[in-house]
Enzyme design. Sequence first.
Site, PDB file in Angstrom:
ATOM      1  N   GLN A   1       0.807  -1.219   0.000  1.00 34.55           N
ATOM      2  CA  GLN A   1       0.000   0.000   0.000  1.00 34.55           C
ATOM      3  C   GLN A   1       0.837   1.264   0.000  1.00 34.55           C
ATOM      4  OE1 GLN A   1      -1.584  -1.028   4.123  1.00 34.55           O
ATOM      5  NE2 GLN A   1      -1.647   1.217   4.238  1.00 34.55           N
TER       6      GLN A   1
ATOM      7  N   CYS B   1      -5.181   0.497   3.380  1.00 36.98           N
ATOM      8  CA  CYS B   1      -5.226  -0.918   3.743  1.00 36.98           C
ATOM      9  C   CYS B   1      -6.591  -1.533   3.491  1.00 36.98           C
ATOM     10  CB  CYS B   1      -4.845  -1.086   5.214  1.00 36.98           C
ATOM     11  SG  CYS B   1      -5.968  -0.249   6.369  1.00 36.98           S
TER      12      CYS B   1
ATOM     13  N   HIS C   1      -6.169  -1.297  11.182  1.00 32.55           N
ATOM     14  CA  HIS C   1      -5.571  -1.834   9.966  1.00 32.55           C
ATOM     15  C   HIS C   1      -6.432  -2.946   9.391  1.00 32.55           C
ATOM     16  CE1 HIS C   1      -2.411  -2.485   7.123  1.00 32.55           C
ATOM     17  NE2 HIS C   1      -1.940  -3.600   7.657  1.00 32.55           N
TER      18      HIS C   1
END
Length: 339
Positions: free
Chosen positions: A132, A138, A281
Amino acid sequence: MNKVLALSALAVASANVHDRAFYEEKFFDWLEQHKVQVKSGADFIHQLQNFANNHDFITKHNAQEGKTFTMAHNMYSNLSWEEFIQTTRLGLIKRPENAVADRIHEAPKDVSALPSSVDWEAKGAVTPVKDQGQCGSCWSFSATGALEGIYQITYNDLQSFSEQELVSCDQSFLGDHGCNGGLMDNAFKWVKSNGGLCSESDYPYTSGTTGQNGECMDHKSCDNTKLKVTSYTDVQKNSDDALMSALVQQPVSVAIQANQPAFQFYSGGVLTGSCGTNLDHGVLAVGYGTLDGTDYYKVKNSWGPNWGMDGYILIERGASQSGGECGILMGPPSYPNLN
């Protein structure tokens, strides 16, 4: 070297386990390996001090008995933990309290019927690890991973789908914000409303280097309409049995807390120990199993193949921590449905 830099250089030796020459030799090798440029003498000292601190941290961890996972130097070795958090730009936004999924995947009544292990990477339903970069995207990588998995399972055709189309085009639809974060469920909804998603090759990822969302380009000509998302399913929260059952079917998007020192240098084994449940995340669970007596979930990250175990991490399954290790059961986990 001026007096200030000379004193700073001495600090590297005085505050660490070894003398400066020990760290400097390793640091020069690291700079060459990772093709990192030093901007100035002050920058060299700053990065060297971070490297020395990190080397001591890694060595101390690996020397402890009973640890189920190891750490090693990687591309983040010149960063302090605070700098690492700023650099990775994780990118998961908070899920609305009133969010309701199309379906709920509940734990099976007969858990004994579940296989002892599942690995969708080994089955060929997972694309190579992606990166990323300097973008809090993410969520888009987790979502495309889940979409790639169910697409391959449905059509026996592994396609790499475009994170960039999600980052650039799925911004105002349901609250996703490109490089400033988003949610996997929102991405599934967007793909459903859009009627498909372009391939990686047709709409390549650029936000990792620019750090910007990028303008939404014309994508109707390359959207794969066979990727017909009809709904998405949330997995019952805080249930290992439910997540394992879902993983028997397909790869599953999960949320974890990754702003932890262990994530910076994780290199192998099963991550155990309290690592927090403040979800920040989005990643992809691709299976589960047991390693040396410790149960785990196999998780695909989006920090490139040079991080962790070739881009993967094994996270403890059945952890006593509420919400699962690193909050992996809390999200809730989710997956898209086709047809």
